[in-house]
Motif scaffolding. Structure first.
Motif, PDB file in Angstrom:
ATOM      1  N   ILE A   1      44.960  39.716  44.044  1.00  0.00           N
ATOM      2  CA  ILE A   1      43.960  38.651  44.004  1.00  0.00           C
ATOM      3  C   ILE A   1      43.496  38.445  45.440  1.00  0.00           C
ATOM      4  N   SER A   2      42.205  38.461  45.635  1.00  0.00           N
ATOM      5  CA  SER A   2      41.619  38.252  46.956  1.00  0.00           C
ATOM      6  C   SER A   2      40.673  37.057  46.865  1.00  0.00           C
ATOM      7  N   ILE A   3      40.894  36.072  47.733  1.00  0.00           N
ATOM      8  CA  ILE A   3      40.087  34.852  47.708  1.00  0.00           C
ATOM      9  C   ILE A   3      39.424  34.672  49.067  1.00  0.00           C
ATOM     10  N   GLU A   4      38.113  34.699  49.051  1.00  0.00           N
ATOM     11  CA  GLU A   4      37.348  34.475  50.273  1.00  0.00           C
ATOM     12  C   GLU A   4      36.827  33.044  50.248  1.00  0.00           C
ATOM     13  N   SER A   5      37.107  32.310  51.317  1.00  0.00           N
ATOM     14  CA  SER A   5      36.632  30.934  51.388  1.00  0.00           C
ATOM     15  C   SER A   5      36.043  30.664  52.763  1.00  0.00           C
ATOM     16  N   TYR A   6      35.225  29.635  52.803  1.00  0.00           N
ATOM     17  CA  TYR A   6      34.624  29.215  54.062  1.00  0.00           C
ATOM     18  C   TYR A   6      34.697  27.700  54.126  1.00  0.00           C
ATOM     19  N   ARG A   7      35.413  27.198  55.117  1.00  0.00           N
ATOM     20  CA  ARG A   7      35.600  25.755  55.311  1.00  0.00           C
ATOM     21  C   ARG A   7      36.122  25.069  54.055  1.00  0.00           C
ATOM     22  N   GLY A   8      37.107  25.705  53.424  1.00  0.00           N
ATOM     23  CA  GLY A   8      37.751  25.125  52.255  1.00  0.00           C
ATOM     24  C   GLY A   8      37.021  25.321  50.938  1.00  0.00           C
ATOM     25  N   THR A   9      35.864  25.965  50.966  1.00  0.00           N
ATOM     26  CA  THR A   9      35.100  26.202  49.748  1.00  0.00           C
ATOM     27  C   THR A   9      35.215  27.672  49.356  1.00  0.00           C
ATOM     28  N   ILE A  10      35.587  27.926  48.127  1.00  0.00           N
ATOM     29  CA  ILE A  10      35.730  29.305  47.653  1.00  0.00           C
ATOM     30  C   ILE A  10      34.365  29.934  47.488  1.00  0.00           C
ATOM     31  N   LYS A  11      34.202  31.099  48.082  1.00  0.00           N
ATOM     32  CA  LYS A  11      32.947  31.848  48.030  1.00  0.00           C
ATOM     33  C   LYS A  11      33.024  33.050  47.103  1.00  0.00           C
ATOM     34  N   HIS A  12      34.226  33.662  46.972  1.00  0.00           N
ATOM     35  CA  HIS A  12      34.363  34.880  46.175  1.00  0.00           C
ATOM     36  C   HIS A  12      35.822  35.083  45.796  1.00  0.00           C
ATOM     37  N   ILE A  13      36.062  35.422  44.534  1.00  0.00           N
ATOM     38  CA  ILE A  13      37.397  35.784  44.060  1.00  0.00           C
ATOM     39  C   ILE A  13      37.308  37.166  43.426  1.00  0.00           C
ATOM     40  N   THR A  14      38.205  38.062  43.847  1.00  0.00           N
ATOM     41  CA  THR A  14      38.333  39.374  43.223  1.00  0.00           C
ATOM     42  C   THR A  14      39.748  39.495  42.674  1.00  0.00           C
ATOM     43  N   ILE A  15      39.841  39.962  41.437  1.00  0.00           N
ATOM     44  CA  ILE A  15      41.134  40.156  40.794  1.00  0.00           C
ATOM     45  C   ILE A  15      41.200  41.592  40.293  1.00  0.00           C
TER      46      ILE A  15
ATOM     47  N   ASN B   1      51.361  52.357  29.830  1.00  0.00           N
ATOM     48  CA  ASN B   1      52.588  52.846  29.225  1.00  0.00           C
ATOM     49  C   ASN B   1      52.299  54.271  28.759  1.00  0.00           C
ATOM     50  N   MET B   2      53.147  54.832  27.938  1.00  0.00           N
ATOM     51  CA  MET B   2      52.972  56.230  27.540  1.00  0.00           C
ATOM     52  C   MET B   2      51.704  56.459  26.716  1.00  0.00           C
ATOM     53  N   LEU B   3      51.236  55.453  25.997  1.00  0.00           N
ATOM     54  CA  LEU B   3      50.087  55.612  25.114  1.00  0.00           C
ATOM     55  C   LEU B   3      48.807  54.981  25.631  1.00  0.00           C
ATOM     56  N   TYR B   4      48.880  54.134  26.615  1.00  0.00           N
ATOM     57  CA  TYR B   4      47.755  53.274  26.954  1.00  0.00           C
ATOM     58  C   TYR B   4      47.710  52.998  28.454  1.00  0.00           C
ATOM     59  N   SER B   5      46.504  52.965  29.003  1.00  0.00           N
ATOM     60  CA  SER B   5      46.334  52.477  30.365  1.00  0.00           C
ATOM     61  C   SER B   5      45.056  51.651  30.433  1.00  0.00           C
ATOM     62  N   SER B   6      45.086  50.666  31.289  1.00  0.00           N
ATOM     63  CA  SER B   6      43.945  49.758  31.416  1.00  0.00           C
ATOM     64  C   SER B   6      43.802  49.336  32.867  1.00  0.00           C
ATOM     65  N   GLU B   7      42.558  49.265  33.341  1.00  0.00           N
ATOM     66  CA  GLU B   7      42.248  48.784  34.684  1.00  0.00           C
ATOM     67  C   GLU B   7      41.098  47.800  34.580  1.00  0.00           C
ATOM     68  N   GLU B   8      41.209  46.693  35.321  1.00  0.00           N
ATOM     69  CA  GLU B   8      40.155  45.680  35.338  1.00  0.00           C
ATOM     70  C   GLU B   8      39.858  45.267  36.769  1.00  0.00           C
ATOM     71  N   GLN B   9      38.591  45.060  37.047  1.00  0.00           N
ATOM     72  CA  GLN B   9      38.186  44.420  38.290  1.00  0.00           C
ATOM     73  C   GLN B   9      37.313  43.247  37.906  1.00  0.00           C
ATOM     74  N   LEU B  10      37.743  42.060  38.317  1.00  0.00           N
ATOM     75  CA  LEU B  10      37.039  40.824  38.015  1.00  0.00           C
ATOM     76  C   LEU B  10      36.534  40.226  39.316  1.00  0.00           C
ATOM     77  N   ASP B  11      35.259  39.919  39.375  1.00  0.00           N
ATOM     78  CA  ASP B  11      34.663  39.291  40.554  1.00  0.00           C
ATOM     79  C   ASP B  11      33.969  38.010  40.128  1.00  0.00           C
ATOM     80  N   TYR B  12      34.170  36.959  40.922  1.00  0.00           N
ATOM     81  CA  TYR B  12      33.558  35.674  40.631  1.00  0.00           C
ATOM     82  C   TYR B  12      33.024  35.057  41.909  1.00  0.00           C
ATOM     83  N   TYR B  13      31.730  34.765  41.900  1.00  0.00           N
ATOM     84  CA  TYR B  13      31.059  34.059  42.993  1.00  0.00           C
ATOM     85  C   TYR B  13      30.582  32.738  42.391  1.00  0.00           C
ATOM     86  N   PRO B  14      31.225  31.614  42.725  1.00  0.00           N
ATOM     87  CA  PRO B  14      30.878  30.333  42.102  1.00  0.00           C
ATOM     88  C   PRO B  14      29.382  30.033  42.163  1.00  0.00           C
ATOM     89  N   ASP B  15      28.864  29.594  41.030  1.00  0.00           N
ATOM     90  CA  ASP B  15      27.457  29.186  40.887  1.00  0.00           C
ATOM     91  C   ASP B  15      26.464  30.303  41.195  1.00  0.00           C
TER      92      ASP B  15
END
Length: 173
Positions: free
Chosen positions: A112-126, A132-146
């Motif tokens: 989880i990476s959280i970029e903030s400026y002066r206490g305000t969150i600007k960007h979150i990346t997760i 497992n033997m049968l399944y694999s999954s990868e996700e990238q989630l990005d959120y820029y408030p408003d």
């Protein structure tokens, strides 16, 4: 004098309760943050321009969402504040960015990476991954408030092959 043991018991229980609250929120409270965002977005009811791309096919439209909780569920589900994971993430502060990096490759939320400026969150990346033997999954989630959010997911099921999709949503002003 007979209330003295009850007072000691009360103070002891109160201090135990506070200690548990502090240790349960050792890392950034992703679940709490997105719960507040859901409430804010339900109230604002913004129009978003949303594009969904699945296995090369895309669809785009402007919509108003009825259920922001479901829309942002993948973000909220990436909460790393489980008591069992107390020491499972390395915390790195670099300027305006705070990162939580998994020490255990078995945990779904890897970073989880959280970029903030002066206490305000600007960007979150997760970054989430599981396999497992049968399944694999990868996700990238990005959120820029408003502003915008995106979800990129790739799943591979051994018998069925690979399925990938992405969602890109921009808030209209």
């Amino acid at each position: 004098m007979k209330y003295y043991p009850a007072l000691i018991l009360f103070v002891f229980l109160a201090s135990c309760g506070n200690e548990n609250k502090e240790t349960s929120k050792q890392y950034f409270d992703i679940k709490g943050y997105f719960s507040k965002e859901v409430k804010k977005l339900q109230k604002q009811n913004p129009v978003i321009s949303k594009t969904v791309l699945q296995n090369g096919q895309s669809e785009a439209r402007s919509i108003m969402l009825d259920n922001w909780e479901a829309e942002l569920e993948l973000f909220s589900a990436s909460d790393i504040n489980k008591p069992a994971w107390k020491n499972s993430y390395q915390v790195i502060n670099t300027g305006n960015i705070k990162e939580y990096i998994s020490k255990d490759k078995q945990l779904k939320t890897r970073k989880i990476s959280i970029e903030s400026y002066r206490g305000t969150i600007k960007h979150i990346t997760i970054l989430n991954a599981s396999q497992n033997m049968l399944y694999s999954s990868e996700e990238q989630l990005d959120y820029y408030p408003d502003s915008l959010y995106s979800i990129k997911k790739r799943q591979t099921v051994r018998i069925m092959g690979t399925n990938s999709y992405s969602i890109f949503a921009r808030f209209k002003n």
